[in-house]
Design an enzyme around this catalytic site. Sequence first.
Site, PDB file in Angstrom:
ATOM      1  N   HIS A  94       0.841  -1.195   0.000  1.00 23.24           N
ATOM      2  CA  HIS A  94       0.000   0.000   0.000  1.00 23.24           C
ATOM      3  C   HIS A  94       0.876   1.244   0.000  1.00 23.24           C
ATOM      4  O   HIS A  94       1.971   1.232   0.549  1.00 23.24           O
ATOM      5  CB  HIS A  94      -0.880   0.049   1.257  1.00 23.24           C
ATOM      6  CG  HIS A  94      -1.891  -1.037   1.312  1.00 23.24           C
ATOM      7  ND1 HIS A  94      -3.160  -0.888   0.827  1.00 23.24           N
ATOM      8  CD2 HIS A  94      -1.826  -2.303   1.785  1.00 23.24           C
ATOM      9  CE1 HIS A  94      -3.839  -2.003   1.009  1.00 23.24           C
ATOM     10  NE2 HIS A  94      -3.039  -2.885   1.582  1.00 23.24           N
ATOM     11  N   LYS A 148      15.016  -5.994  -0.356  1.00 24.89           N
ATOM     12  CA  LYS A 148      15.671  -5.341  -1.490  1.00 24.89           C
ATOM     13  C   LYS A 148      16.241  -6.423  -2.390  1.00 24.89           C
ATOM     14  O   LYS A 148      16.346  -7.585  -1.999  1.00 24.89           O
ATOM     15  CB  LYS A 148      16.748  -4.363  -1.027  1.00 24.89           C
ATOM     16  CG  LYS A 148      17.814  -4.964  -0.167  1.00 24.89           C
ATOM     17  CD  LYS A 148      18.749  -3.899   0.374  1.00 24.89           C
ATOM     18  CE  LYS A 148      19.696  -4.517   1.387  1.00 24.89           C
ATOM     19  NZ  LYS A 148      20.547  -3.537   2.008  1.00 24.89           N
TER      20      LYS A 148
END
Length: 167
Positions: A94, A148
């Site tokens: 979100h 990542k």
Amino acid sequence: MGLKSLVVRSVLNTLPVIYFSKLNIFLFRLLGFNISWSCRIYASVKIRGNIKVNISENTFIGDETVLTGGDFGEIRIGSHCDISDKVSIFCGTHVIDSRPLSKRIAGKGIAKDIVIGNGVWIGYGALILPGVTIGDFAVIAAGSVVNKSVPSRTIVGGNPMKIIRSI
């Protein structure tokens, strides 16, 4: 959820854990997911949300692993991967809604694609977060939070993950 989806998911939830790998693949393909017939996928694997899934040949996905997201994000898994049990791969997130009058901080849902290269090994209970690319022949240690991208031929581990070494 449509009737076809409900029936297929009900059958998937009642199958023994690994004995019917080809049937699992058939049922997931009925739901529109692109999965190679040479894969081995436990019956308890869950694929949820409005996502696209592509899994290449000879990939193994273990017990209670979840692939989920929304907003038509994509999860691409290369060939010859080994994904252990209870791994979570999430391509949905979100935006943060910081408007003063907002009733909640989790704003609009968005998708960030995940790409897992060829020959990758993901250990038990790892969490792969949205927008990550994992390079070919990388190793993700058990319990890692991958927030990542991971270079090819690299071992990572921890929460958040850190590079342990190149291989």
